[in-house]
Design an enzyme around this catalytic site. Structure first.
Site, short mmCIF file in Angstrom:
data_model
loop_
_atom_site.label_atom_id
_atom_site.label_comp_id
_atom_site.label_asym_id
_atom_site.label_seq_id
_atom_site.Cartn_x
_atom_site.Cartn_y
_atom_site.Cartn_z
N GLU A 116 19.78 24.77 -63.98
CA GLU A 116 21.10 25.42 -64.08
C GLU A 116 21.22 26.10 -65.43
O GLU A 116 20.66 25.62 -66.41
CB GLU A 116 22.21 24.35 -64.00
CG GLU A 116 22.24 23.58 -62.72
CD GLU A 116 23.20 22.37 -62.78
OE1 GLU A 116 23.83 22.15 -63.83
OE2 GLU A 116 23.28 21.67 -61.77
N LYS A 118 22.58 26.70 -68.95
CA LYS A 118 23.36 25.84 -69.85
C LYS A 118 24.44 26.69 -70.49
O LYS A 118 24.19 27.51 -71.36
CB LYS A 118 22.47 25.22 -70.93
CG LYS A 118 23.25 24.27 -71.83
CD LYS A 118 22.35 23.34 -72.61
CE LYS A 118 23.15 22.26 -73.31
NZ LYS A 118 24.08 22.77 -74.33
N ASP A 120 27.56 27.85 -72.68
CA ASP A 120 27.94 27.51 -74.04
C ASP A 120 29.46 27.45 -74.11
O ASP A 120 30.12 28.43 -74.41
CB ASP A 120 27.39 28.56 -75.00
CG ASP A 120 27.23 27.99 -76.39
OD1 ASP A 120 27.46 26.77 -76.56
OD2 ASP A 120 26.90 28.75 -77.31
N TYR A 231 29.65 20.99 -62.50
CA TYR A 231 28.24 20.72 -62.23
C TYR A 231 27.90 19.24 -61.98
O TYR A 231 26.75 18.91 -61.75
CB TYR A 231 27.34 21.27 -63.34
CG TYR A 231 27.83 21.02 -64.76
CD1 TYR A 231 27.94 19.74 -65.27
CD2 TYR A 231 28.15 22.09 -65.58
CE1 TYR A 231 28.37 19.51 -66.56
CE2 TYR A 231 28.59 21.88 -66.89
CZ TYR A 231 28.70 20.59 -67.37
OH TYR A 231 29.13 20.37 -68.64
N LYS A 319 16.16 24.45 -74.43
CA LYS A 319 16.85 25.47 -75.22
C LYS A 319 16.10 26.79 -75.22
O LYS A 319 14.86 26.82 -75.18
CB LYS A 319 17.00 24.99 -76.67
CG LYS A 319 17.90 23.78 -76.80
CD LYS A 319 19.29 24.15 -76.37
CE LYS A 319 20.30 23.51 -77.22
NZ LYS A 319 21.27 23.89 -77.94
N CYS A 413 43.80 44.91 -103.73
CA CYS A 413 43.23 45.76 -102.68
C CYS A 413 42.17 46.68 -103.31
O CYS A 413 42.45 47.35 -104.30
CB CYS A 413 44.33 46.60 -102.04
SG CYS A 413 43.70 47.87 -100.94
N CYS A 416 43.84 50.56 -102.92
CA CYS A 416 45.06 51.02 -103.61
C CYS A 416 45.43 50.15 -104.80
O CYS A 416 46.38 50.43 -105.51
CB CYS A 416 46.23 51.10 -102.63
SG CYS A 416 46.92 49.48 -102.22
N CYS A 431 46.41 43.21 -98.21
CA CYS A 431 46.86 44.14 -99.24
C CYS A 431 48.36 44.31 -99.07
O CYS A 431 48.86 44.46 -97.96
CB CYS A 431 46.15 45.48 -99.03
SG CYS A 431 47.02 46.87 -99.74
N CYS A 436 49.30 52.03 -99.14
CA CYS A 436 47.84 51.94 -99.28
C CYS A 436 47.16 52.96 -98.36
O CYS A 436 47.35 52.94 -97.15
CB CYS A 436 47.38 50.54 -98.92
SG CYS A 436 45.59 50.37 -98.88
S1 IVH Z 1 25.11 18.12 -67.37
C1 IVH Z 1 24.69 13.89 -67.98
N1 IVH Z 1 24.96 20.68 -66.84
O1 IVH Z 1 25.81 20.67 -72.39
C2 IVH Z 1 25.06 15.26 -67.71
N2 IVH Z 1 25.78 20.02 -68.99
O2 IVH Z 1 24.32 18.94 -74.27
C3 IVH Z 1 25.55 15.97 -68.90
N3 IVH Z 1 26.43 21.86 -70.43
O3 IVH Z 1 28.13 18.07 -72.74
C4 IVH Z 1 25.99 17.30 -68.63
N4 IVH Z 1 25.96 23.48 -69.02
O4 IVH Z 1 29.00 20.45 -72.27
C5 IVH Z 1 25.29 19.75 -67.75
N5 IVH Z 1 24.80 22.92 -66.24
C6 IVH Z 1 25.13 21.99 -67.14
C7 IVH Z 1 25.64 22.31 -68.41
C8 IVH Z 1 25.95 21.29 -69.32
C9 IVH Z 1 26.41 23.18 -70.23
C10 IVH Z 1 26.88 21.23 -71.69
C11 IVH Z 1 27.88 20.11 -71.49
C12 IVH Z 1 27.22 18.90 -72.08
C13 IVH Z 1 26.24 19.50 -73.02
C14 IVH Z 1 25.12 18.53 -73.23
#
Ligand code: IVH
Length: 674
Positions: A116, A118, A120, A231, A319, A413, A416, A431, A436
């Protein structure tokens, strides 16, 4: 009377159902069935009905999505099942270790994984009881979070009610988990709006999402474009036991909950291939992702794997490689914005980050500059946040030149030389120079911009030339420019001078909302300019309005009201407005189309009513464009006669004025609401 109330109650129910359905089509499926105007009409009708029957209002009505009164503080919520976080892996070797450990521990030859994006953002947990959203909380420390229910209700993609597909039963109690975030495009627009309104910008979508969800005033949250994907879910009453994560995600989807895309793959090779594609495609996604979450699909295996400290053994966050580069700060300059805000900007030795050449990075404000302690000559890491704004991540202190001095934020400023002072909110230094030139350039550019007076061809460069040469010292000077003066400017030919003058002339016929927006009042964006114009159809009314009258305008909070009030009481601003009007600028008041029974009519209320107080009745009439008067005369159009009406009713009968009893009056109100 009672039948009317029952009719309203069932209409309210119906509207709520319809709006919930349209929310789902629009925000979850991204496939609306009705136009925005139709949606607004339904919403307005519901708002009016709920206003008339406060006893029928509910916490989870679609109308609550605009937010309510501020909370004192957030209540704590103890998570029934703790909210875990994820361990990270950064390269292929660490990924292989993860996979090997799982196979070793479970004895499986090959494992199916779900990949999935991740997101942010910020993790949240939501509780649905008998299909209704009842509570939501942040992750907090994993064991205890904060109750942000009121704020979560304002998120349009969060269903207030589960919306199961045919054949799927509503569970008695369902706790689901996911991420609140802001889409890149929404983030860009949010910051653009904040810039126009002179508010500090958010550094990235994550900060904007987290800051918005943790607002004590849910009306602020409502104004932020938050999104949501779910999720995970926790075992609960009436929730099936799942054999796999895939099954779980499909179940969430079948209840009408928003879920993100995912891929089910075989073994570590499958994960590798997904990762390769995800890294490549990350910029094409409409939201910010910082990696890929890899989860074991089989629920049985998950149970056997368990967790270690605060992370599950069955999932990791793989990551993405950072899109960071190092470069050197050649200079730090302070820029003056339209509202006088001083913004420090680092000028960088140009470098490519994530495919784009970056040569400047904003340092936002003095606090941020001091916290990061960026100095001229420093080597820094920069990153593109939200795929838009480059930001300085950190300074490489080991590479700092021996003679690098801390940057001293100017006390005046830079343009001015008027004093620069911290504003009420404490983050921005402004300012204070009323004249200005740097502010004036930005003001003129804003004044002429498309959503304001819409003078085509008057951009940043020309605004600067006009101010520098002294041709423009205030907005009204634009309307006294001559061709002779214009062609003396650099790069200004006869033809462009003619065009510009024609465009300036054309801008005189404008609307009051555009005019008010063009004035560049702090906090007043396009939407506020519109509601202000509706409440004060003549700009001179704003000169007279007191603080209370201004704060009564829809969506105008106390801070904003104060700023607006101060603006229109400042003699220089009043003069600037008078000069514009004298130069021929004609801001037309918005046409409020009034066609209903009460529009433009004078109504007299007499006798007592059962359904509403006299004040409420007055308000209802006024909202429909009517006027309420205390005595009956030939000018009276309508008399509403309640119980035991006396002399006024008699007079109305004598004058042959139309008379309504309570029932007929309520009926008319209802018809007129649509
Ligand atoms: S699963 C045990 N799925 O990442 C399951 N987390 O570093 C924990 N996050 O606190 C979460 N996308 O805020 C899961 N598809 C995804 C995610 C996800 C972002 C975030 C979430 C979690 C953090 C963990």
């Amino acid at each position: 009377m009672n039948s009317l109330k029952t009719a309203d109650a069932s209409r309210i129910e119906q509207l709520r159902r319809e709006l919930t359905h349209h929310n789902y089509r629009y925000y979850v499926l991204d496939s609306p069935e009705v136009s925005d105007a139709e949606y607004d009409r339904l919403m307005r009708e519901l708002q009016e009905l709920e206003a008339r029957h406060p006893e029928l209002a509910t916490e989870d009505s679609p109308t609550r999505r605009v937010g309510g009164a501020p909370a004192e503080k957030f209540e704590k919520v103890v998570h029934r099942v703790s909210m875990l976080s994820l361990a990270n892996v950064f390269d292929d070797e660490e990924l292989s270790d993860f996979d090997e450990r799982i196979r070793r521990q479970t004895g499986a030859a090959s494992v199916s994984y779900v990949c999935e994006p991740k997101l942010d953002g910020l993790a949240v947990t939501l509780l649905y009881q008998r299909g209704r959203f009842v509570q939501g909380a942040t992750r907090g420390d994993g064991a205890v979070g904060e109750d942000v229910t009121a704020n979560l209700r304002t998120i349009r993609s969060l269903p207030m009610e589960l919306f199961p597909e045919d054949g799927v039963a509503v569970p008695g109690s369902l706790e689901v988990r996911g991420e609140v975030f802001i889409r890149k495009e929404d983030f860009r627009r949010l910051n653009e709006k904040r810039e126009q309104e002179g508010e500090p910008l958010f550094a990235n979508p994550r900060n904007a999402a987290a800051g918005s969800l943790r607002q004590l005033d849910s009306r602020i949250t409502a104004s932020r474009p938050l999104s949501l994907f779910l999720y995970e879910c926790v075992p609960g009453e009436g929730v099936p036991t799942f054999r796999s994560h895939t099954e779980k995600l499909e179940y969430l989807k079948s209840l009408g909950l928003p879920t993100n895309r995912y891929a089910r793959v075989e073994g570590v090779e499958g994960v590798r291939e997904q990762y390769r594609q995800a890294v490549e495609g990350r910029h094409a996604l409409p939201f910010e992702v910082d990696g890929m979450v890899v989860k074991v699909d089989d629920e049985d295996l998950r149970l056997r794997l368990g967790q270690i400290s605060k992370s599950p053994r069955w999932a990791v966050a793989y990551k993405f490689p950072p899109e960071e580069e190092s470069t050197v700060v050649e200079d730090i300059q302070v820029y003056v914005g339209r509202t006088g805000a001083l913004t420090p900007v680092a000028h960088l030795c140009p470098v490519k980050v994530g495919g784009v050449t970056v040569s400047r990075a904003t340092l936002h404000n003095e606090d941020e500059l001091r916290r990061k302690d960026v100095r001229r000559g420093d080597t820094v890491f920069i990153r593109r946040a939200g795929d838009v704004i480059p930001e300085i991540v950190k300074v490489v202190e080991s590479k700092r030149p021996a003679d690098a001095q801390p940057f001293v934020f100017p006390a005046e400023c830079p343009v001015c030389h008027a004093a620069a002072v911290k504003d009420e909110e404490g983050a921005i230094i402004r300012c204070t120079g009323a004249t200005c030139p740097a502010q004036l350039v930005e003001k003129v550019r804003h004044f002429a911009s498309r959503p304001a007076m819409d003078v085509d061809g008057l951009g940043e460069k020309l605004a600067a030339q006009l101010v520098e040469t002294g041709l423009v010292k205030g907005f009204a000077d634009l309307y006294h420019l001559t061709k002779g003066r214009l062609i003396e400017l650099e790069r200004m030919g006869e033809k462009s001078a003619d065009n510009l003058l024609a465009n300036i002339q054309r801008s005189k016929q404008t609307t009051l909302p555009r005019f008010l927006f063009a004035l560049g009042i702090r906090h007043v964006g396009e939407a506020t300019a519109k509601t202000l114009a509706e409440a004060f159809p003549d700009v001179h009314q704003l000169f007279e309005a007191n603080l209370e009258e201004i704060s009564r305008v829809k969506d105008v909070g106390p801070t904003m009201a104060q700023v607006i009030h101060t603006f229109f009481h400042e003699p220089l601003n009043r003069q600037a407005i008078e000069d514009l009007l004298a130069a021929g600028v004609t801001p037309a008041a918005p046409q409020v189309v009034r066609t209903g029974t009460f529009a433009g009519k004078t109504v007299v209320l007499t006798g007592g009513m059962g359904a509403m107080s006299r004040d409420q009745a007055k308000e209802e009439i006024e909202r429909r464009g009517g006027k309420v008067s205390g005595s009956v005369s030939r000018k009276t159009d309508l008399v509403v006669a309640g119980e035991e009406a006396g002399s006024k009713l008699k007079k109305a009968q004598e004058l042959g004025i139309r008379i309504l009893d309570e029932q007929a009056f309520l009926q008319l109100l209802q018809e007129d609401a649509r």
